[in-house]
Motif scaffolding. Structure first.
Motif, PDB file in Angstrom:
ATOM      1  N   GLY A 135       1.115   0.333  -1.098  1.00 33.74           N
ATOM      2  CA  GLY A 135       2.110   0.479  -2.140  1.00 33.74           C
ATOM      3  C   GLY A 135       1.925   1.765  -2.910  1.00 33.74           C
ATOM      4  O   GLY A 135       0.801   2.161  -3.222  1.00 33.74           O
ATOM      5  N   LYS A 136       3.024   2.430  -3.219  1.00 37.47           N
ATOM      6  CA  LYS A 136       3.006   3.677  -3.978  1.00 37.47           C
ATOM      7  C   LYS A 136       4.208   3.680  -4.920  1.00 37.47           C
ATOM      8  O   LYS A 136       5.185   2.982  -4.686  1.00 37.47           O
ATOM      9  CB  LYS A 136       3.077   4.888  -3.044  1.00 37.47           C
ATOM     10  N   TYR A 142       3.372   2.564   5.636  1.00 40.58           N
ATOM     11  CA  TYR A 142       2.898   1.621   6.653  1.00 40.58           C
ATOM     12  C   TYR A 142       2.072   2.356   7.702  1.00 40.58           C
ATOM     13  O   TYR A 142       2.383   3.490   8.086  1.00 40.58           O
ATOM     14  CB  TYR A 142       4.085   0.920   7.323  1.00 40.58           C
ATOM     15  N   GLU A 143       1.014   1.687   8.153  1.00 41.45           N
ATOM     16  CA  GLU A 143       0.155   2.227   9.208  1.00 41.45           C
ATOM     17  C   GLU A 143       0.008   1.187  10.317  1.00 41.45           C
ATOM     18  O   GLU A 143      -0.110  -0.011  10.040  1.00 41.45           O
ATOM     19  CB  GLU A 143      -1.221   2.598   8.650  1.00 41.45           C
ATOM     20  N   TYR A 144      -0.010   1.685  11.554  1.00 36.87           N
ATOM     21  CA  TYR A 144      -0.158   0.825  12.740  1.00 36.87           C
ATOM     22  C   TYR A 144      -1.454   1.209  13.458  1.00 36.87           C
ATOM     23  O   TYR A 144      -1.437   1.973  14.418  1.00 36.87           O
ATOM     24  CB  TYR A 144       1.037   1.000  13.679  1.00 36.87           C
ATOM     25  N   THR A 190      -2.930  -2.697   0.270  1.00 32.02           N
ATOM     26  CA  THR A 190      -3.641  -2.001  -0.789  1.00 32.02           C
ATOM     27  C   THR A 190      -2.633  -1.127  -1.526  1.00 32.02           C
ATOM     28  O   THR A 190      -1.431  -1.175  -1.241  1.00 32.02           O
ATOM     29  CB  THR A 190      -4.809  -1.168  -0.242  1.00 32.02           C
ATOM     30  N   SER A 191      -3.113  -0.329  -2.483  1.00 29.45           N
ATOM     31  CA  SER A 191      -2.221   0.530  -3.263  1.00 29.45           C
ATOM     32  C   SER A 191      -2.903   1.854  -3.543  1.00 29.45           C
ATOM     33  O   SER A 191      -4.136   1.933  -3.621  1.00 29.45           O
ATOM     34  CB  SER A 191      -1.836  -0.160  -4.574  1.00 29.45           C
ATOM     35  N   ASP A 192      -2.103   2.889  -3.720  1.00 30.34           N
ATOM     36  CA  ASP A 192      -2.625   4.212  -4.045  1.00 30.34           C
ATOM     37  C   ASP A 192      -2.595   4.512  -5.533  1.00 30.34           C
ATOM     38  O   ASP A 192      -3.183   5.499  -5.965  1.00 30.34           O
ATOM     39  CB  ASP A 192      -1.817   5.294  -3.311  1.00 30.34           C
ATOM     40  N   ASP A 193      -1.918   3.667  -6.330  1.00 22.86           N
ATOM     41  CA  ASP A 193      -1.791   4.005  -7.745  1.00 22.86           C
ATOM     42  C   ASP A 193      -1.938   2.767  -8.640  1.00 22.86           C
ATOM     43  O   ASP A 193      -3.019   2.486  -9.130  1.00 22.86           O
ATOM     44  CB  ASP A 193      -0.465   4.732  -8.026  1.00 22.86           C
ATOM     45  N   VAL A 194      -0.846   2.003  -8.796  1.00 18.27           N
ATOM     46  CA  VAL A 194      -0.877   0.806  -9.644  1.00 18.27           C
ATOM     47  C   VAL A 194      -0.742  -0.431  -8.767  1.00 18.27           C
ATOM     48  O   VAL A 194      -0.607  -0.334  -7.551  1.00 18.27           O
ATOM     49  CB  VAL A 194       0.250   0.858 -10.697  1.00 18.27           C
ATOM     50  N   PRO A 211      -5.068  -1.270  -6.086  1.00 23.17           N
ATOM     51  CA  PRO A 211      -5.854  -0.054  -5.807  1.00 23.17           C
ATOM     52  C   PRO A 211      -7.333  -0.374  -5.620  1.00 23.17           C
ATOM     53  O   PRO A 211      -7.915  -1.145  -6.382  1.00 23.17           O
ATOM     54  CB  PRO A 211      -5.634   0.809  -7.061  1.00 23.17           C
ATOM     55  N   GLY A 212      -7.935   0.183  -4.575  1.00 19.23           N
ATOM     56  CA  GLY A 212      -9.359  -0.012  -4.326  1.00 19.23           C
ATOM     57  C   GLY A 212      -9.724  -1.358  -3.741  1.00 19.23           C
ATOM     58  O   GLY A 212     -10.905  -1.697  -3.657  1.00 19.23           O
ATOM     59  N   ARG A 213      -8.727  -2.125  -3.302  1.00 22.66           N
ATOM     60  CA  ARG A 213      -8.996  -3.460  -2.765  1.00 22.66           C
ATOM     61  C   ARG A 213      -8.088  -3.723  -1.566  1.00 22.66           C
ATOM     62  O   ARG A 213      -6.936  -3.278  -1.544  1.00 22.66           O
ATOM     63  CB  ARG A 213      -8.741  -4.527  -3.842  1.00 22.66           C
ATOM     64  N   LEU A 214      -8.616  -4.441  -0.579  1.00 24.01           N
ATOM     65  CA  LEU A 214      -7.826  -4.839   0.581  1.00 24.01           C
ATOM     66  C   LEU A 214      -7.554  -6.331   0.504  1.00 24.01           C
ATOM     67  O   LEU A 214      -8.482  -7.135   0.472  1.00 24.01           O
ATOM     68  CB  LEU A 214      -8.569  -4.514   1.886  1.00 24.01           C
TER      69      LEU A 214
END
Length: 283
Positions: A135-136, A142-144, A190-194, A211-214
């Protein structure tokens, strides 16, 4: 308000909260105007979640009706006109035991299927493929990792484009997620910001991207839904454009998925950085 006037309202409320007509008005993968109840469940987790929703709703309805009947009876039986000399009873052991034990039993009835559903939706042991969701503000990436580790961004298309192309306003995106049917799919968020939240009602997914968590869950789309696009939205207030983070998931057959992956590997960038970078000469 009289009982005769109140009764139709109670019946209407019962129909709304139980979603008795939801199958007749709910489209697959999206909400519909005047829809009652949940969207039609698609994945195994969604089916279990829908069953749990029905169970809890009926329990809630039964409790509400019982309490309403008791209140109406008390109003009638112990009014000043019919009961001029009020009782001075202050304790009743049996009654106190009943109203303690019964709520405990009701909570147990709710807790057992609730925990079963919680662990069922938690993760899948043998996933056929993995989708990583990032999320951003205010879009999704998305990554595969199992298909060449390519990545792409997914943004909402503007209103003019949606209208011109006959797409869904505020829901369709430029690059939808593509997933094969009849496969166990691990979803890692996960997230890159909020904090964001990836919510897909038809698949019964609503999981925070922190952020910082999976965070992990899974889904499986039955083969009968090949060709269907499912829609969702970010469900965690994440800033000024929170309302413009739609999610679109297109279900395809395995053959169509493999063809799309081959095309996507050429169209989108890879997450893996090259081991060495060649710098062009200034000459």
């Amino acid at each position: 308000m009289s009982i005769k006037k109140l009764f139709p309202i109670l019946l209407l409320g019962l129909a709304v909260i139980t979603g008795l007509d939801s199958a007749a008005v709910a489209a697959v993968g999206q909400a519909e105007p005047w829809q009652l109840g949940l969207q039609d469940p698609v994945s195994p987790v969604a089916v279990e979640g829908h069953n749990f929703f029905v169970l809890v709703t009926w329990l809630m309805t039964i409790i509400t009706v019982i309490v309403l009947v008791l209140l109406l009876y008390v109003l009638y039986r112990f009014s000043a006109k019919r009961n001029p000399v009020p009782s001075k009873t202050t304790h009743h052991t049996l009654l106190e035991v009943v109203w303690t034990v019964v709520p405990v039993l009701i909570l147990l009835i709710i807790a057992i299927p609730s925990f079963r559903l919680l662990y069922f939706a938690d993760r899948v042991e043998d996933a056929d493929l993995t989708l990583k969701i990032i999320g951003k503000q205010w879009y999704w990436t998305y990554e595969y990792p199992d298909n060449g580790n390519f990545t792409f961004d997914s943004l909402m298309i503007d209103e003019e484009t949606a209208v011109a192309e006959g797409k869904k306003r505020l829901l369709d995106v430029d690059n939808p997620v593509v997933l094969p049917v009849d496969q166990n799919i691990r979803l890692i968020m996960t997230s890159d910001d909020v904090i964001h939240n990836w919510a897909m009602p038809s698949l019964f997914i609503k999981l925070d991207a922190v952020p910082g968590r999976l965070n992990e869950t899974w889904t499986r789309i039955p083969g009968e839904y090949a060709g269907t696009t499912f829609y969702g939205q970010c469900s965690e207030l994440c800033g000024v454009n929170h309302a413009y983070m739609p999610i679109a998931v297109k279900a395809v057959t395995m053959e169509e998925y493999e063809a799309w992956v081959a095309k996507a590997q050429e169209q989108f960038a890879s997450v893996d950085l090259p081991s060495s970078v060649s710098v062009a000469s200034a000459e």
